[in-house]
Design an enzyme around this catalytic site. Structure first.
Site, PDB file in Angstrom:
ATOM      1  N   SER A  44       0.712  -1.260  -0.063  1.00 47.71           N
ATOM      2  CA  SER A  44       0.052  -0.022  -0.026  1.00 47.71           C
ATOM      3  C   SER A  44       1.033   1.362   0.026  1.00 47.71           C
ATOM      4  CB  SER A  44      -1.019  -0.076   1.108  1.00 47.71           C
ATOM      5  OG  SER A  44      -0.122   0.278   2.321  1.00 47.71           O
ATOM      6  N   LYS A 104       0.523   4.420   6.921  1.00 46.43           N
ATOM      7  CA  LYS A 104       0.130   5.313   5.775  1.00 46.43           C
ATOM      8  C   LYS A 104       0.752   6.397   5.985  1.00 46.43           C
ATOM      9  CE  LYS A 104      -2.947   2.179   4.681  1.00 46.43           C
ATOM     10  NZ  LYS A 104      -2.722   1.250   3.708  1.00 46.43           N
TER      11      LYS A 104
END
Length: 264
Positions: A44, A104
């Site tokens: 990701s 993230k």
């Protein structure tokens, strides 16, 4: 003589037990207050972070909450010694509705508006500049412990072939820049409504925009949604080493160019 040997043997065992105990205590304090190891299990955050990257998370960056301790056992209400993350920081945090850690990038701060339009990030009503930065290529093979296949812009690609994605350099307000990967093919999360980040929370996105479970999907819809400050664990500053294989123990698969690689 036999009794003396027995006493020495028993004493040696007790000393070993004490040594192991205090080593575990010191390691626990170090992990709780200073740095926590973290292994990247998914794609990701490509190409900023690769599957198999191993890093230490700086837990002093944002202060401490109950999630700073293993199993969320710290007897802390809210945050202590806290400081705010900056836009663009790469952060490890506890998922608000699952007992797992995510990593993230901070995109939206409290009070910001965030939207995606045709793959373009819109922040506080202004498009965030993106500059084409070549192609990210990797073998199309099963990756990480989940053995997932990457998405490719040049499909169809046979297994083992070169899987390519367009790479862009995105410049956030304040001058910080980072690379993102994005196949502009009407991927559902390339177009979103306008999100307004509530006070005390943050909006996170993965750099691999086609393969990231992040704040673009609200928690009410089963996604990540906004992340409250108490769930922040620490900032990722530097990759220590990286393995391209299925395990960090496979030293022959370590990536030589990732040792002590700075995270931007």
């Amino acid at each position: 003589m036999a009794r003396t040997n027995t006493v020495k043997k028993d004493g040696g065992i007790w000393e070993t037990v004490k040594t192991v105990f205090w080593a575990l205590v010191i390691a626990g304090i170090f992990r709780t207050l200073f740095f926590q190891p973290f292994w990247i299990p998914s794609g990701s955050m490509k190409d900023t972070l690769l599957i198999g990257d191993f890093l230490f998370v700086n837990k002093m960056a944002y202060g401490y909450s109950r999630y700073s301790c293993p199993f969320a056992l710290c007897p802390v209400s809210g945050r202590i010694l806290g400081s705010e993350p900056e836009r663009g920081d790469v952060v490890v945090f506890r998922h608000p509705t699952r007992d797992v850690d995510f990593i993230k990038r901070v995109i939206g701060l409290p009070g910001d508006t965030v939207q995606m339009q045709a793959g373009q990030l819109i922040l506080n009503g202004q498009p965030v500049p993106q500059t084409p930065n070549g192609i990210f290529a990797e073998p199309k093979t099963p990756q990480g412990p989940a053995r997932s296949m990457p998405r490719c812009a040049n499909e169809p690609v046979p297994e083992g072939g070169a899987c390519e994605k367009p790479r862009f350099t995105e410049e956030l307000p304040g001058g910080r820049s980072h690379d993102v990967l994005n196949i502009l093919d009407n991927w559902p999360l390339d177009d979103t409504p306008v999100f307004t980040v509530p006070a005390g929370t943050y909006f996170f996105m993965g750099d691999n925009r086609d393969n990231s479970e992040d704040s673009r999907v609200p928690a009410i819809a089963g996604g990540l949604g906004f992340v409250p400050a108490e769930y922040l664990i620490g900032r990722a500053d530097r990759v220590m080493f990286s393995s391209a294989g299925a395990s960090l123990l496979y030293f022959w698969t370590w990536r030589g160019d990732r040792f002590f690689h700075a995270v931007h």
